[in-house]
Design an enzyme around this catalytic site. Structure first.
Site, PDB file in Angstrom:
ATOM      1  N   TYR B 447       0.819  -1.232   0.000  1.00  0.00           N
ATOM      2  CA  TYR B 447       0.000   0.000   0.000  1.00  0.00           C
ATOM      3  C   TYR B 447       0.848   1.276   0.000  1.00  0.00           C
ATOM      4  O   TYR B 447       2.028   1.228   0.247  1.00  0.00           O
ATOM      5  CB  TYR B 447      -1.093  -0.016   1.059  1.00  0.00           C
ATOM      6  CG  TYR B 447      -0.777   0.000   2.533  1.00  0.00           C
ATOM      7  CD1 TYR B 447       0.459   0.307   3.055  1.00  0.00           C
ATOM      8  CD2 TYR B 447      -1.809  -0.280   3.443  1.00  0.00           C
ATOM      9  CE1 TYR B 447       0.679   0.333   4.411  1.00  0.00           C
ATOM     10  CE2 TYR B 447      -1.604  -0.261   4.804  1.00  0.00           C
ATOM     11  CZ  TYR B 447      -0.354   0.051   5.287  1.00  0.00           C
ATOM     12  OH  TYR B 447      -0.149   0.080   6.624  1.00  0.00           O
ATOM     13  N   GLU B 448       0.203   2.364  -0.337  1.00  0.00           N
ATOM     14  CA  GLU B 448       0.887   3.647  -0.570  1.00  0.00           C
ATOM     15  C   GLU B 448       1.984   3.508  -1.623  1.00  0.00           C
ATOM     16  O   GLU B 448       3.016   4.164  -1.568  1.00  0.00           O
ATOM     17  CB  GLU B 448       1.477   4.218   0.731  1.00  0.00           C
ATOM     18  CG  GLU B 448       0.504   4.398   1.859  1.00  0.00           C
ATOM     19  CD  GLU B 448      -0.650   5.339   1.519  1.00  0.00           C
ATOM     20  OE1 GLU B 448      -0.510   6.138   0.575  1.00  0.00           O
ATOM     21  OE2 GLU B 448      -1.686   5.247   2.187  1.00  0.00           O
ATOM     22  N   GLY B 449       1.713   2.682  -2.619  1.00  0.00           N
ATOM     23  CA  GLY B 449       2.690   2.467  -3.690  1.00  0.00           C
ATOM     24  C   GLY B 449       3.531   1.236  -3.423  1.00  0.00           C
ATOM     25  O   GLY B 449       4.276   1.201  -2.455  1.00  0.00           O
TER      26      GLY B 449
END
Lengths: 605, 605
Positions: B447-449
């Site tokens: 998550y968050e890239g």
């Protein structure tokens, strides 16, 4: 189809790397040529893909359950196990005398992989039964063999291994379960065993527990351990008799392999309705072989099981790889960095997704090739007419078992982790199924001896005991492969030869280090034990892929199946350039970094 | 105590590696010296250890639940969050103008680590709120700031980030959620967002959703995305008004962070009882900044969140390490190989257990040191009076963010995996808790890239765009550390200097490779993107530990706390000899193995 068995790769390995031809020349294996292998594998693929694989995900959601000592397995397991037994799969590698098919391990291992790839939880029951069969075949009396073997081989009954107790995991010297002779050749057994895979279930009429226990007055430590058969139901006149005093008091709530019931078993607690109803008379047990030789017999089971657990690693890795590759070919996200597509494309176009898939594929294929060649050594070790050849191949096989177990299962951690990663956010959602492979795989480097236990075995019994002889013999064979590749001349062959050479030299440096230090500085040597195992496993898998590349280069001009052969070459090259290169860091850590492993005081952790 | 905050290590990093002295000279941070840091950290430790950590395991067993659009968080979460808000923790790093404490990130990051180590699921709510605050502070109108900021900073309300849609994960060009202007400056918003962390819950009065959407007629792709505030309850006259038309239609069943509700949110579906009851009038949204600049603003939130997710990796790694070390000091199993104990001993006596614990400890401490120095760069980038200095430190910080996020979270996979392994069979049983860390950690590189997204950023924006200038500047600083260590003369310093040098040279080789190939052969460069990120992250963490070793060698003669300093030296040496050495294989794979990544045809996977 959620799983497609990699038949072509399996048959390629058998034919070109493991030398199935040679195996088929061994007495008793005359029918076990490539045609047989293909027919067996195809039938096994049909069964595992069609019947067993579809049960995997639902059984994770609704795992085995326990109530009042009774374990109910997941929906469909009982029926699938009946089909498994009726198909003769349990007896595949076992003697025809007891109802088996007597096929070589070289072929059988592929079937084990398929069953495990289809459903790791389901496959554990046959895996443990195999171990029980091996132990009885090797050490059981004629009476025990007659009473139990055929039922186990035909899958009417199943088997278990009872080693672990709450205080005795890797350290079997601490086993406390005790056995008292009843004078009639049987014993009464008392104790608690934990982590017993399929220790209780509803898939077979009877469960044959093989139990480590101490006979009263036995020596302390591992030299005082004996092995007993303790059946769930006593066997009387060829049929089932009274219920024995063994009860399943609970099953564990685990990270993975949830459908496989992991039992806590209580022996001799006076189970109501059993032979010892309330009387505390003990569970009735029957000695396997001689007293105090239990550990030796248990190792027969363990060694069979260790190899099989390595195959489980390959199996779950392949399942994760197949699922990730399929997802990567479907999921559309972002434009390719090379501008080859001017809109969002399937993610398999992205270099890092390709890198992850190649890493999954290459390590899986490498470990499969290693396991297949090891299986051929097993067959030669057991069936070769010449005793010296048997001994030679036994040594080779024994050397490879900790690598198959240790390296393949550690590799499976990385591969199943990558499988989740390829899925992105979807991978973290249980519904997708990628996470299940990741959870299931986590037990593999732990049970049947942790990676550290494999590594101790690899250092102590497999490398030091013969002064590095087998290790160096393998290195010489690897050097021959390098020479072949160099003479082959393609860029791929050159690159692989170069990396293989570097890895082999790293391996030899570490072998020297172990031999030089194990006695004077045991901590320094054993601090590098797992890295050494990982280095050797990496090298051996890479070596087999290098051999495969060479074979592929030879076959390519003939034009048969160029797609498969080119893929094999690409995969072998990737392995050499991205995985074999890891060996140098392991060597450096072992040879130069031994002291820093033990430098911190225990109290400072 | 299930978690003990590593205060000494945190304060050491701040004082000796991150230069807290310098940070405390920045305007507005005059009070933020070491004494303040110590007082804040001690208070934070009390709260996180005493209140938040004990909720971790129970909340995994009884996670957040959904019923009819309402999410009920795990037992104790609501109360703990009230204490968190009342303690002023949400506002720790935010401006005093809006009710915050205005402390530097150098200190705040340590508190973020503690909260996450105590309870990753719980800590996600404040983490997302921080992102929403950052976005409003940077791009929100005065009206939006006045309406929302103080409530968010004081923890009365919480914030979310709404990026992902079923077809749009990493690829925000595919966002379909749409916004139609109502003419009064507000918009009506329609669409479905998935994977929304704390998208619905019962811990705060209101939830402030920050939502990416397209205004009708906007350009295609990422240039047509705008950012909106869509509150759960509309804000009227400083208080809560009508329910907005946003509803939580389900939450996900996930591998880990189960107590953190991951919502599917439906905007503008005509939620009964809302402003748009049945009318399909859309969820009421308020534009943040200007139209079509949403991605830019979202990156403000993302960058804050990416750094924080890196800290989550460190946090969960430390928690796993502490649990494994405690277990290893208690569990008795087998005799030490060096004969130092003549009976079964605690497993921390065994070299491989030590190796695993050292690996966990060293990578965790390395990543913590890296994150702390990066935080100081952030503070200097935002608060230095000199614009050139601000720009300089901004570039350094931006370079380190993908390393903090990518390397720390990948490292956390290895560390939490080892945490399970140290526990042996017990680690696989959920009751033990080690498996929860392993499951929780798996979301961090996603998550968050994902790590690949971080690596693309690292290659493209952080390395290529300035022609490798920042990268080479860092390398020059690393060379200075090597020189210091060489002049220091202890064997540990010498060894670390040697490994650091090799890793730095490997890094520079890869930088050159990227610069040479990115344009002509983008696939070759990006095939090495994640390995490059891992190499650089490894080097940067090792560099900070090398600096720490040097500091420890200087402080040691003064005699203060020699135990801590000696442990730091041992840990840094272990890192260099066992982890830094991995960089060579990564370089080889990138530089020599680029072609084999893409060699296999898509159809052959």
């Amino acid at each position: 189809m959620s799983y497609v068995a990699p038949l072509q790769d399996m048959l390629f390995n058998m034919e070109h790397l493991a030398g199935l031809d040679q195996v088929a020349q061994l007495p008793g294996f005359e029918e076990a040529g490539l045609d047989t292998a293909q027919a067996v594998l195809e039938e096994c693929a049909r069964f595992t893909q069609g019947v067993v694989a579809p049960l995997n995900r639902p059984a994770d959601i609704a795992p085995s359950s326990w109530k009042d000592g009774v374990v109910t397995t997941s929906d469909g397991f009982k029926q699938a196990f009946r089909q498994y037994a009726e198909g003769g799969w349990q007896g595949l590698q076992h003697p025809a005398d007891f109802g088996g098919q007597g096929l070589p391990k070289t072929i059988g291992a592929a079937c084990v992989e398929m069953l495990n790839a289809a459903n790791l939880s389901f496959a554990l029951c046959p895996l443990l039964t195999d171990g029980a069969i091996e132990a009885l075949l090797t050490a059981g009396s004629e009476e025990l063999k007659a009473a139990y073997l055929e039922k186990l081989v035909t899958g009417q009954w199943t088997g278990t291994m009872n080693l672990t107790e709450p205080q005795a995991g890797s350290d079997l010297a601490l086993v406390r379960t005790r056995a008292e002779p009843l004078g009639d050749g049987s014993y009464k057994v008392f104790g608690t065993k934990i982590f017993i895979t399929y220790g209780e279930h509803d898939m077979a009429e009877n469960i044959v527990h093989l139990v480590l226990a101490r006979v009263q007055g036995a020596p302390e430590g591992v030299k005082g351990i004996s092995l007993f058969v303790v059946p769930k139901f006593l066997v009387e006149g060829g049929g089932l008799g009274a219920r024995n005093d063994v009860q399943c008091v609970s099953i564990e709530h685990k990270l993975g392999i949830k459908a496989s019931p992991t039992a806590v078993l209580q022996f001799g607690d006076g189970l109501a309705g059993s032979v010892a109803d309330g009387a505390g008379a003990g569970a009735r047990g029957f000695l396997v072989g001689e007293e105090n030789r239990g550990l030796e017999y248990m190792f027969i089971m363990m060694n069979a099981a260790r190899y099989a657990v390595g195959v489980q690693g390959i199996a779950i890795a392949d399942r994760a790889y197949q699922q990730a590759a399929a997802f990567a070919k479907e999921r559309v996200q972002s434009r390719p960095v090379d501008g080859s597509v001017k809109a969002s494309a399937t993610i398999i176009h992205h270099p890092d997704v390709r890198r992850m898939l190649m890493l999954m594929r290459a390590t899986t294929e490498g470990c499969r090739a290693l396991a297949t060649t090891a299986a051929a050594s097993y067959d030669l070790a057991h069936h070769h007419p010449d005793a010296a050849q048997r001994a030679h191949h036994a040594a080779l096989y024994e050397f490879m078992v900790p690598l198959v177990k240790g390296y393949s299962t550690e590799m499976a951690q990385e591969v199943t982790g990558l499988g989740v990663q390829v899925h992105g956010g979807m991978g973290f959602i249980e519904e997708t199924g990628a996470a299940q492979h990741y959870r299931d795989a986590k037990i593999l480097p732990i049970y049947e001896g942790t990676t550290a236990i494999q590594a101790n075995d690899f250092v102590g019994r497999k490398t030091l005991r013969d002064g590095g002889q087998v290790a160096r013999g393998f290195a010489a064979q690897i050097a021959e492969t390098e020479a072949q590749l160099q003479s082959c001349g393609t860029p791929a062959a050159q690159s692989v030869a170069r990396q293989l050479r570097a890895a082999r030299l790293a391996f030899l440096e570490v072998v020297d280090f172990m031999l030089a230090n194990a006695k004077a500085q045991p901590n320094a040597a054993y601090a590098g034990s797992v890295p050494y195992l990982m280095l050797a496993g990496n090298l051996f898998a890479g070596w087999q892929l290098a051999r495969a590349l060479w074979v592929a280069e030879q076959l390519l001009p003939a034009g048969q199946d160029p797609r498969f052969l080119r893929a094999k070459i690409a995969t072998a090259q990737f392995y050499a350039e991205h995985v074999l290169v890891r060996t140098a860091a392991l060597r450096d850590g072992i040879v130069q970094g031994a002291d820093s492993v033990m430098a911190l005081n225990i109290d400072d952790f």
